[in-house]
Each structure stands twice: as structure tokens, then as C-alpha cells.
Design an enzyme around this catalytic site. Structure first.
Site, PDB file in Angstrom:
ATOM      1  N   GLU A   1      -1.896  -7.418  -2.563  1.00  0.00           N
ATOM      2  CA  GLU A   1      -2.968  -7.034  -3.484  1.00  0.00           C
ATOM      3  C   GLU A   1      -2.387  -6.798  -4.877  1.00  0.00           C
ATOM      4  O   GLU A   1      -1.468  -5.995  -5.032  1.00  0.00           O
ATOM      5  CB  GLU A   1      -3.647  -5.768  -2.945  1.00  0.00           C
ATOM      6  CG  GLU A   1      -4.429  -6.074  -1.672  1.00  0.00           C
ATOM      7  CD  GLU A   1      -4.566  -4.879  -0.720  1.00  0.00           C
ATOM      8  OE1 GLU A   1      -4.132  -3.770  -1.082  1.00  0.00           O
ATOM      9  OE2 GLU A   1      -5.088  -5.083   0.394  1.00  0.00           O
TER      10      GLU A   1
ATOM     11  N   GLU B   1      -6.387  -6.590   4.368  1.00  0.00           N
ATOM     12  CA  GLU B   1      -5.018  -6.517   4.897  1.00  0.00           C
ATOM     13  C   GLU B   1      -4.834  -7.296   6.196  1.00  0.00           C
ATOM     14  O   GLU B   1      -3.801  -7.913   6.404  1.00  0.00           O
ATOM     15  CB  GLU B   1      -4.585  -5.054   5.095  1.00  0.00           C
ATOM     16  CG  GLU B   1      -4.215  -4.330   3.814  1.00  0.00           C
ATOM     17  CD  GLU B   1      -5.407  -3.692   3.113  1.00  0.00           C
ATOM     18  OE1 GLU B   1      -6.541  -3.821   3.628  1.00  0.00           O
ATOM     19  OE2 GLU B   1      -5.222  -3.073   2.053  1.00  0.00           O
TER      20      GLU B   1
ATOM     21  N   PHE C   1       0.081   0.562   0.457  1.00  0.00           N
ATOM     22  CA  PHE C   1       0.446   1.882   0.983  1.00  0.00           C
ATOM     23  C   PHE C   1       0.532   1.763   2.502  1.00  0.00           C
ATOM     24  O   PHE C   1      -0.334   1.128   3.111  1.00  0.00           O
ATOM     25  CB  PHE C   1      -0.593   2.937   0.602  1.00  0.00           C
ATOM     26  CG  PHE C   1      -0.608   3.269  -0.869  1.00  0.00           C
ATOM     27  CD1 PHE C   1       0.174   4.314  -1.369  1.00  0.00           C
ATOM     28  CD2 PHE C   1      -1.381   2.541  -1.753  1.00  0.00           C
ATOM     29  CE1 PHE C   1       0.176   4.620  -2.721  1.00  0.00           C
ATOM     30  CE2 PHE C   1      -1.390   2.841  -3.109  1.00  0.00           C
ATOM     31  CZ  PHE C   1      -0.600   3.884  -3.598  1.00  0.00           C
TER      32      PHE C   1
ATOM     33  N   ASP D   1      -0.181   3.703   4.629  1.00  0.00           N
ATOM     34  CA  ASP D   1      -1.376   4.293   5.236  1.00  0.00           C
ATOM     35  C   ASP D   1      -2.409   3.217   5.605  1.00  0.00           C
ATOM     36  O   ASP D   1      -3.242   3.422   6.468  1.00  0.00           O
ATOM     37  CB  ASP D   1      -2.010   5.275   4.251  1.00  0.00           C
ATOM     38  CG  ASP D   1      -0.984   6.188   3.616  1.00  0.00           C
ATOM     39  OD1 ASP D   1      -0.969   7.370   3.967  1.00  0.00           O
ATOM     40  OD2 ASP D   1      -0.162   5.714   2.795  1.00  0.00           O
ATOM     41  N   PHE D   2      -2.327   2.061   4.935  1.00  0.00           N
ATOM     42  CA  PHE D   2      -3.301   0.999   5.194  1.00  0.00           C
ATOM     43  C   PHE D   2      -2.946   0.184   6.444  1.00  0.00           C
ATOM     44  O   PHE D   2      -3.619  -0.778   6.777  1.00  0.00           O
ATOM     45  CB  PHE D   2      -3.420   0.055   3.987  1.00  0.00           C
ATOM     46  CG  PHE D   2      -3.736   0.730   2.674  1.00  0.00           C
ATOM     47  CD1 PHE D   2      -4.191   2.045   2.622  1.00  0.00           C
ATOM     48  CD2 PHE D   2      -3.565   0.048   1.472  1.00  0.00           C
ATOM     49  CE1 PHE D   2      -4.464   2.666   1.399  1.00  0.00           C
ATOM     50  CE2 PHE D   2      -3.849   0.655   0.255  1.00  0.00           C
ATOM     51  CZ  PHE D   2      -4.301   1.970   0.221  1.00  0.00           C
TER      52      PHE D   2
ATOM     53  N   HIS E   1      -2.757   8.280   1.284  1.00  0.00           N
ATOM     54  CA  HIS E   1      -1.829   7.485   0.453  1.00  0.00           C
ATOM     55  C   HIS E   1      -0.440   8.121   0.400  1.00  0.00           C
ATOM     56  O   HIS E   1       0.305   7.872  -0.541  1.00  0.00           O
ATOM     57  CB  HIS E   1      -2.355   7.358  -0.983  1.00  0.00           C
ATOM     58  CG  HIS E   1      -3.549   6.466  -1.130  1.00  0.00           C
ATOM     59  ND1 HIS E   1      -4.796   6.838  -0.695  1.00  0.00           N
ATOM     60  CD2 HIS E   1      -3.681   5.223  -1.656  1.00  0.00           C
ATOM     61  CE1 HIS E   1      -5.656   5.859  -0.972  1.00  0.00           C
ATOM     62  NE2 HIS E   1      -5.005   4.867  -1.539  1.00  0.00           N
TER      63      HIS E   1
END
Lengths: 370, 337, 324
Positions: free
Chosen positions: B30, B70, B93, B95-96, B139
Site C-alpha cells: 500500500e 491485504e 502494520f 496488526d493487519f 497499530h
């Protein structure tokens, strides 16, 4: 010289910013002769002893064992026995009040390595000092210009002194061609052309000493003298187990025992030295370079090239220095040039004698170069 | 003296050198250049924090902006790796991972085994982790233990600019899927980095500091906190050995066990949550394999079992501190049966 | 009505469809004796889809398959002997006994793998296609998925990405009417899966999956477009499976006689045979010869699979990594 002498954290090499006190070798109240080792300190690169610049009595230990202090910070005080304590306290207080730790800005104004284009290769070098007959320091197999950490500045008091990274080493191009002494000597002579050095005193260690001799044989007019330390090229025997072990060691644990063979006192091999060598060995092209050099020069316990007779015939002023406890190239080779050379064998020290006995080696070379 | 650059520059340089060396290396993610399809500047961002900035113009067509999708693009990177490319995909991140984990752990990680050794999946997934950015619970996490749990993945945690460059080059050349974890608080850290290309092997811990009294095993940003704590303890006469794991998979057990055999005391410092963590894993290994060497119970210094808070006042309490590490070192030193 | 396919191509198509049918029928029979381990999802009834589409492909074209993947594998040229051995869990299997029915893959044949995760192949095939595009080849990549996977986000994301990057991908929705035991008339929110194509900016095409020729023609158009850089297509193939979701499924959720009626009225092998013999392109004896050769091949594959060795303890920890 004042009666009170301050002992400060030395700066060993350009990147040293601070050092750790390992231990005091002289206790408060001990009498000290000039040149005696008084304190052992450790940079991130290597441990070493600080020698007394003057004789006197150890009067204060300002820094204690395990303290980490900046370069230039006060470690202790030497003074004559009759200097009053109050006077020493005042000097210590003043020194500490005035001390400014070296900043990054100061560092940038100091000498820093340069790159020279020699043919298709880039050669890193560091120059210190000016004037006189220039000297060039040439490191050995697997080394780089930092091998002269304890010598470079001390030799540069009255002459320009260059330390170079040979091809395949340090930050120079990793292409070593056929890996022969001739190829390396051509680069050394090419470097002299680049730096505008007509004639130089060549100071070589180990393989670098052989390179210096090869250069002198190729261009005798351009070499004022030879200083050969733990030199290759003076005899047959060499510890190829070390060479092969150094080349093939894949990690820290494997390289450490190899490096310990380089020193009379193996405890000098610290974590950072090991890490620096592994960082070097990981660089692209280094493995090929080392294998090519080893294959060309050092095979099955033998050196492929002896320059002994030709160098003896050359008749250049020559100083040979060896660590008596050298485990890589036997100290017996020191006498190879017979009476054509001044020979100095230093007891208890190993192959890296210029690091292990830096002060003695520096004095010998300075005296030899005059 | 080697040149000094930041952790972020080291990553960019590794990508640039490998893209120059090998045309099959591509970069995707991204806003990896930022501005694709827009009327304004291309390479406007170079990644959300600018890590990939400049590569877009240097390597036309090989730095690819992706939709915020993603599963699709991480999966596509994996698929492309089975068909001759060496993609470096950026999961912005960590977290994703929740929205693309299937592609990583059920697909990439298992191809080789599941397909009887016939597949190679040389994909690198770069991802940013860690607290300290006031970026709150979605994040800021340290989720490396989740990847470490999965056989078939390699998990890399560079703590310094030197390691960031050398381990990213190793990751790109590696023929297995590699999760390359970058701590967002380390991007501005400066350190000596050779200009030339080099690789740092996986599975070899870095002994950051030697000592015979206490072993501290740590990773990522905590390497620096632990080293500071060790330096402070040295003034008190306690000699701490600090071991940076560098990779959690493969794990350099030998270096840990050799150190504990000497020190008899272990503190594990891990920024992630404590349950089923790297800290717990290391403690478990040492308790099992070096029980006889231990002179004190193993201490674990971790974040608490709670999400990462937003407020700076809370986040600073949440992240393991130098003081908390010193406290743990003191406890193992002072422990008496 | 004659077709434009040559006799050789027709024989090839029939052989592929017959091989798939025979392979699946045999597994169905052997599974019921308890000899075959694990989960097995059979493709019988859907042969025209895999065959009609994959006949357009070369080795360098990729396919991603599903848990119901045997048909795709056979059509893509994966060795039938190794496949049978794999399904029996033998070390001689396509995946050395480590993958099983749900994970048969052969990258050398452009077969990226059956997939145990519903919708798992969509993103992967986009990557394979990206590599093709970056290498400037005219290869294509096919993503097979079912009506169940048509509701997965991965498939939506993959279709979006394929259009955004203008990738040479054909998304083939094999709609057999049931996601496990749940009817697609319930689980798919729109009338046809192909209707979703417009949302992703690609053509959506519906084709009768019992009709090999219809599938072959529709796929040919989409593949030709993709090869020329025209981007992705969503092809919905409406068909039916004869066996349950997995072996052991009694299919009580289906209408009584549903499968029997479909077999009688629409079976893809029967309709293929009727058409090519009626047009005179192939004779009954051509087909009978293939039937007998395929029967012998499958007999042999089962015989070998039964007698081949199991993997051993030494195989347990190999091939987790290329190097570790």
C-alpha cells in the site's frame, strides 16, 4: 612538563568514542617508571594497556574498574611523591570541570578514510601526518587498515603515513585478480602513483610484508626501506590450518579460536573484534577473494613464494619485527635475511605483534625510519 | 570507520541493491510509492513512513502500489513467488495480519511441505511492529510470536541498521517465506552500515555484550533497552550478557544455552504480550534443557496481558522499561533459595 | 452438429473426461471399504468444466484449484499414478504422501495446488499472473472456485486486484449448487455468480457446465482476450456434482432422485459421446477403446497405490523449509 601528569582515556582508532576501564595495573602509591603499563582499558575493538608518559608515583585513581568513560576523560594522576594532596585534588577538580566529551562534530574534522581509483579497483586509505619520506602501512591476509590502530598515529609524528586496504579487504574492491603477490604489489605501486608518492618506506604485516617486498623488487627506486612484521615471503612454513579455518569459519564461534591464534595473549580477542571480522567476511566477494589469495599464496602448510634471496640481494634498509610466540608464521623466519636486516623478536607476543606490543613496535619503527 | 545511516535507510539500500542485482525482485504494498493513478506526484510517499522512497523511479514498473486489500496482494506476492519472482510485499502494520493471515500461514508456509518438497516460495513480507508511536491498539502490536509458531515461516527481527540491511538481503535471497519485522521506533536509529552488499545469516544470535553474571535474551527494540540496563548494572558490578536473538525462527538455542550454562541466571525481555510469547518460549526451553544450570528462577519482562493503550501516560507504562529490566536483573542476582 | 475441434482434440477431451470420471468412481468405491484415509471431495459430474477450459492451456499457464481438485489436476496433466498414490498416502504420491487429496500440486505442470481453504487460490493466482505479465509472456492463469468460495472476501479482493492490475486471469466459478450442504440459492445473494463481474469491471459469462463444447467455447474466448492483454473474465459454469461434498456425505439435503435425474438427462460424458458420434467425428469404437484404456490405467494406479510403500519417520521433518 608540569609536576602533575593526568592520565586520560586514550583514543585508539577513529571510531573510538569511549572506553572501559578493565583494571589498574598500578595501585595508588606505587612508583612508576616512564613507559610502564599503568592501566588496562578496552575500546569496543580491543583491550590494551596505557603506558606512563612520565615517571612518578600513582597518586589517584579517578576512574574505577568497569567504568565506561569518554575518550579524553581523566583516569588517574601521576605526580611526584612530594606534590601535596590538595594540589592534586585541585588539578583533578579543574580537569573534570573543564572536560568536554568529544562530539560527533569534532570527529568529522579529524582524518577520515578516502577512496582512490587504482585501475578498475577502488582502494580505501587513511592518511595521517605530513612531510618526510612518506610511509605506507600494508596489512596482512584478512586484515585491513585498522590493524594499525595503535601504530598509525604514533608513526605519523614526523612524516606522512598512509594505511591502505589491499584488494579483497576492508572497504576496497573485493576483486583480487589472480591473487598473486605481483597483482597486489601492482595495486600498491598504483596507489603510490595516485597519491603522488615517488618514494616510500613500506611497512608490511604478514602477507602485507610480502606485498611490500614484491613492490620493492618491481620498483626498487620507489622504496626507501622495508619494515617487515611477522612477514610472509621469507620462508616456507605457514600455518594453513589458520588460513583455512579463517576462510571457512561460518560464524562467531568458529572464527574465535582462529583469531585467538593471532595473539600471544588470546584474551585480547574480544566480542567486538570477532564481530568485526564476521562483518568483513559477510561482505559480498570476500569469500571468493580470500579463497583466491589463499589458493595462490598459502597451500598445504607452505608458502608458494619465497622472496628471501631476492630481497636480501636488493640491499634496502630493512627492519624485521616478529612476535616470538607467533603461531601463524614461525619467528625463526625473522633471521632469514641474515645480516641484511635489523632483526627484533619480541618475547611473549604473537602474530599481531604491532597490536600486542604497539609501543615497542612504534619505537622500533620510528627509530629505524629516523 | 564505516558510514552511518539509519535503520530505515539501511532497509531502502538493501532493497535497492537487491533490485539492481536481481531483476526478479519486485516491491509491492500500500502506497509503496504512493500516488498511483493520481493526477499529482508519483512516489509521493514511498511507503507510509517513506521506507521505500526513491525505488519507484530507479526501478520502473517494479515498485507496485496495491489496493488496500491485504489478502489479495499478500497472496499475490506468494503466488508470484511460486512463479519465478522474488516479491518483497509490505504488510504496512503487522496488526493487519488479521485480514491476510490465511495466505501467509495456510498457503505460503505450507506449500513446500504439503507439496512434497517441490515448491519454493521465496517471498519476503516486510511488516512494521511495536509500541511507542501513540498509535493505539491496532497499530502497535508485537505479533511476531504468532508467525514464529508456524512451521515453514522464517521470522526475522533486526535490531540495528547493520542487521536490517544484511538480514533483508538474506531474506530476499532466501528460498523460504520470510516475515521481516521492522520496529517502527527503530527507523531513525543510526548505525554503521557497510556500503557494499552483505548478508547476515538466520539462526545466529548476536551477543551484544558479554558478561558472566546474568544472561538477558531479547529481541527487536528491547535489545537497546536491555543493553542500557546492562550498562547500568555494570556500574553496580553486575556483568550482564545481552543476547539479541535476531531471528525467532530459526532460533539460536545453542547461544542461549551456552550463556546460561555460564551465568546460571536468565532474564528474557520481550515487548509482546506475555502469553504464548517468545519470552515464554525461551523460558520454557531453558527450564527444560538447562534446569541444572539455573541458580535463580527465570524472569520475564514483557508488556502486560492487555491491548496497547493510546495515551502516552499509559503507553509508557505498558512498554517494558530499562528500569523494569534492571529490576528483573537485580532479582535474579539477589535471589537466594 | 459438428464442431471445429479436430478428431485428435476430441479424442483427447474424451480421454480426459473419462479419466476423471473413472478416477473418481474408483475412489468412491475404494473409500467405502475404508482403505482411503482422510477427506476426499470428488469431481464426478463436473468433468466438462475442467476439461473444456484446461484444453486451452499449455504447461506455462497456471491454474489454482480447490478442495475438489482431482479433475483439474488430471486435465492439467498431473500424473494419474502419482495422484492415486498420493490419495492413498503413499511416498510415491505427487506430494510424497504429505499433501493428500486436498493438496495435490505440480508446479512443473502449472498446477498451483488443490486448496483446503475455500477461496484460497484467488490471491495466489493473481500473483502467478502478475509474474506472467511482468515477464511479458502471453500466458494466462485460471482460478477455479466454487459457489461457496464465491462468497469469500479473498475472491472479491482477487477479482478487484486482477482488474486493477489488468491481469491475465480467468475466474471460473464452478457452481454445483451446494456449498457443502447449503444451497447456493440461499448463500449467494444475487441470481448468478457471474452477475458480480460488473462490480469488478470485468465481463461475466454464464455457461452450461454439462456441455463440454459450450464450456470450451466460452473459455476460449475469455482466454484469448486475456492472452492479448484484455484483462480478466468471470466465467460461471453451472453444473452438478454426483457424489457428496465429501465421501461419506449421504446428500440428504438434495431432492430424492436429483442426482439420478441429472445423470440421466445431462451427463457431460453421455452428451459428448452422443454429439460426436452423431456428427460422425468419432465412432463408438474410438470411445470404447479409450474407455478400456482408461479403465486399465486406473486399475493399474490403484494396484500400485495399494502396494507402494508408506512414507517413513525420516520423511516427517523433511521439506518444511528449503534450508533452516
Amino acid at each position: 612538563m608540569s609536576e602533575i601528569t593526568l592520565v586520560a582515556m586514550p583514543k585508539w582508532g577513529l571510531s573510538m568514542e569511549e572506553g572501559k576501564v578493565n583494571c589498574w595495573l598500578k595501585q595508588v602509591g606505587d612508583a612508576i617508571a616512564k613507559g610502564e603499563e599503568i592501566i588496562e582499558v578496552e575500546s569496543e575493538k580491543i583491550a590494551g594497556a596505557v603506558e606512563a608518559a612520565v615517571g612518578g608515583v600513582m597518586r589517584r585513581h579517578v576512574a574505577q574498574a568497569d567504568d565506561v568513560v569518554p575518550v579524553g576523560a581523566l583516569l588517574g594522576v601521576i605526580a611526584a611523591a612530594e606534590v601535596p594532596d590538595a594540589e592534586i585534588d585541585a588539578v583533578v577538580a579543574q580537569a573534570q570541570a573543564n572536560f568536554v566529551p568529544p562530539s560527533a562534530a569534532d570527529e568529522e574534522t579529524g582524518p577520515s578514510p578516502q577512496k582512490a581509483a587504482i585501475g578498475a579497483r577502488s582502494v580505501r586509505y587513511l592518511k595521517q601526518g605530513d612531510g618526510g619520506v612518506p610511509a605506507i602501512l600494508v596489512h596482512g591476509f584478512g586484515g585491513d587498515l585498522n590493524n594499525w590502530l595503535f601504530n598509525h598515529e604514533a608513526l605519523a609524528g614526523s612524516r606522512a603515513v598512509y594505511a591502505i586496504d589491499l584488494p579483497g579487504h576492508g572497504e576496497s574492491t573485493k576483486d583480487v585478480g589472480d591473487g598473486s603477490l605481483d597483482t597486489l604489489a601492482d595495486v600498491l605501486l598504483g596507489f603510490m602513483d595516485h597519491a603522488g608518492i615517488e618514494r616510500a618506506s613500506l611497512i608490511g604485516h604478514s602477507m602485507g610484508a610480502a606485498v611490500a617486498m614484491a613492490a620493492a623488487l618491481k620498483a626498487p627506486d620507489r622504496v626507501a626501506s622495508l619494515t617487515l612484521i611477522g612477514a610472509a615471503g621469507l620462508g616456507e612454513t605457514i600455518n594453513t590450518d589458520y588460513i583455512n579455518g579463517f576462510v571457512s569459519a561460518p560464524n562467531r564461534n568458529a572464527i574465535k579460536p582462529q583469531l585467538m591464534m593471532l595473539f600471544g595473549d588470546p584474551t585480547l580477542v574480544n566480542r567486538q573484534l570477532v564481530e568485526d571480522i564476521m562483518k568483513y567476511k559477510r561482505l559480498e566477494g570476500v569469500d571468493t577473494a580470500l579463497r583466491t589469495l589463499a589458493g595462490a599464496l598459502f597451500v598445504a602448510g607452505r608458502q608458494t613464494t619465497s622472496l628471501r634471496d631476492r630481497v636480501a640481494a636488493l640491499g634496502k634498509p630493512t627492519l624485521v619485527i616478529w612476535g616470538e610466540a607467533d603461531q601463524i608464521i614461525p619467528a625463526a623466519h625473522a633471521s632469514a635475511l641474515g645480516d641484511k636486516a635489523q632483526v627484533e623478536v619480541i618475547a611473549g607476543k604473537g602474530h599481531m605483534v604491532q597490536m600486542e606490543a604497539a609501543n615497542e613496535v612504534n619505537q622500533l619503527i620510528n627509530r629505524f625510519l629516523g | 570507520m564505516a558510514r552511518k545511516i539509519t535503520y530505515q535507510q539501511a532497509i531502502n539500500e538493501a532493497l535497492s541493491q537487491e533490485m539492481t542485482r536481481d531483476p526478479s525482485v519486485i516491491v509491492m504494498g500500500e502506497d509503496n510509492h504512493g500516488g498511483e493513478g493520481s493526477p499529482g506526484e508519483q512516489d509521493a510517499w514511498g511507503g507510509v513512513l517513506g521506507v521505500t522512497k526513491g525505488l519507484y523511479h530507479k526501478f520502473p514498473g517494479r515498485v507496485i502500489d496495491t489496493p488496500i486489500s491485504e489478502s489479495a496482494f499478500i497472496g499475490a506476492a506468494i503466488g508470484a513467488a511460486t512463479n519465478g519472482l522474488r516479491p518483497v510485499a509490505e504488510l504496512m502494520f503487522v496488526d493487519f495480519m488479521g485480514v491476510c493471515f490465511d495466505q501467509i500461514f495456510n498457503q505460503a508456509a505450507k506449500f513446500r511441505y504439503m507439496f512434497g518438497g517441490k515448491a519454493e516460495t521465496p517471498v519476503v513480507i516486510r511488516t512494521m511492529y511495536g509500541a511507542g508511536f501513540r498509535a493505539a491498539a491496532q497499530h502497535s502490536q508485537c505479533l511476531y510470536s504468532l508467525f514464529t509458531h508456524i512451521p515453514g515461516l522464517k521470522v526475522v527481527m533486526p535490531a540495528t541498521p547493520y542487521d536490517a540491511k544484511g538480514m533483508l538481503i538474506q531474506a530476499i535471497r532466501d528460498n523460504d517465506p520470510v516475515i521481516f519485522c521492522e520496529h517502527k521506533m527503530l527507523y531513525t536509529l543510526e548505525g554503521e552500515v557497510p556500503e557494499e552488499s552483505y548478508t547476515v545469516p538466520f539462526g545466529e544470535a548476536n551477543v551484544v555484550r558479554e558478561g558472566d553474571d546474568v544472561t538477558v535474551v531479547t529481541l527487536g527494540r528491547m535489545v537497546h533497552f536491555s543493553d542500557q540496563a546492562a550498562q547500568a548494572m555494570q556500574k553496580k558490578g553486575v556483568h550482564v550478557e545481552v543476547i539479541d536473538l535476531r531471528t525467532t525462527s530459526p532460533l539460536d538455542e545453542a547461544t542461549i544455552l551456552e550463556s546460561v550454562a555460564r551465568t546460571g541466571r536468565l532474564v528474557v525481555v520481550d515487548e509482546s504480550n506475555p502469553r504464548c510469547s517468545i519470552a515464554g518460549d525461551i523460558a520454557g526451553i531453558v527450564a527444560q534443557k538447562a534446569f541444572g544450570d539455573l541458580k535463580a528462577p527465570i524472569e520475564q519482562v514483557t508488556a502486560p496481558h492487555a491491548p496497547v493503550p493510546f495515551s502516552g501516560a499509559l503507553e509508557d507504562l505498558y512498554i517494558p522499561s530499562v528500569a523494569s529490566i534492571e529490576g528483573a536483573i537485580s532479582r535474579v542476582v539477589e535471589y537466594r533459595k | 452438429m459438428a464442431t471445429e475441434l479436430t478428431k485428435e482434440r476430441l479424442l483427447e477431451a474424451y480421454r480426459t473426461m473419462r479419466t476423471i470420471r473413472e478416477f473418481e468412481d474408483r475412489i468412491h468405491a475404494d473409500f467405502s471399504t475404508g482403505e482411503i484415509p482422510g477427506f476426499v471431495h470428488l469431481y464426478a459430474g463436473e468433468e466438462a468444466s475442467a476439461t473444456g477450459i484446461i484444453m486451452h492451456l499449455s504447461k506455462a499457464d497456471y491454474i489454482a484449484s480447490t478442495h475438489r481438485g482431482h479433475g483439474h489436476c488430471i486435465a492439467k496433466g498431473v500424473d494419474v499414478m502419482s495422484m492415486m498414490a498420493e490419495i492413498w498416502g503413499k511416498v510415491t504420491g505427487t506430494c510424497r504422501g504429505k499433501g493428500g487429496s486436498m493438496h495435490i500440486a505440480d508446479l512443473e505442470q502449472g498446477m498451483m495446488g488443490a486448496n483446503g481453504i475455500v477461496g484460497g487460490g484467488g490471491p495466489l493466482i493473481c500473483g502467478a499472473a502478475l509474474a506472467m505479465k511482468m515477464r511479458k509472456t502471453d500466458n494466462v492463469a485460471i482460478c477455479f472456485f466454487g459457489d461457496g468460495a464465491s462468497n469469500q472476501g479473498t475472491i472479491f479482493e482477487a477479482m478487484n486486484l486482477a482488474t486493477v492490475w489488468n491481469l491475465p486471469v480467468i475466474f471460473v466459478a464452478e457452481n454445483n449448487g451446494y456449498a457443502e450442504a447449503t444451497s447456493s440459492s440461499y448463500s449467494v445473494a444475487c441470481d448468478n455468480i457471474a452477475d458480480r463481474a460488473s462490480a469488478f469491471g470485468m465481463p461475466g459469462v454464464i455457461v452450461d457446465g454439462f456441455d463440454f463444447f459450450a464450456v470450451h467455447e466460452a473459455a476460449g474466448e475469455a482466454i484469448a482476450r486475456a492472452r492479448k492483454g484484455g484483462g480478466p473474465t468471470l466465467l460461471e459454469v453451472k453444473l452438478s456434482r454426483y457424489y457428496g461434498h465429501f465421501e461419506g456425505d449421504q446428500q440428504k439435503y438434495r431432492a430424492p432422485n436429483e442426482v439420478a435425474n441429472i445423470k440421466a438427462a445431462k451427463d457431460c460424458l453421455t452428451s459428448f459421446a452422443k454429439r460426436v458420434t452423431a456428427s460422425g467425428q468419432l465412432s463408438q469404437s474410438d470411445l470404447a477403446r479409450i474407455d478400456s484404456e482408461v479403465g486399465a490405467l486406473i486399475d493399474e494406479s490403484v494396484r500400485r497405490a495399494k502396494s507402494d510403500p508408506q512414507p517413513t519417520a525420516e520423511d516427517l521433518l523433511t521439506d518444511v523449509y528449503v534450508s533452516y
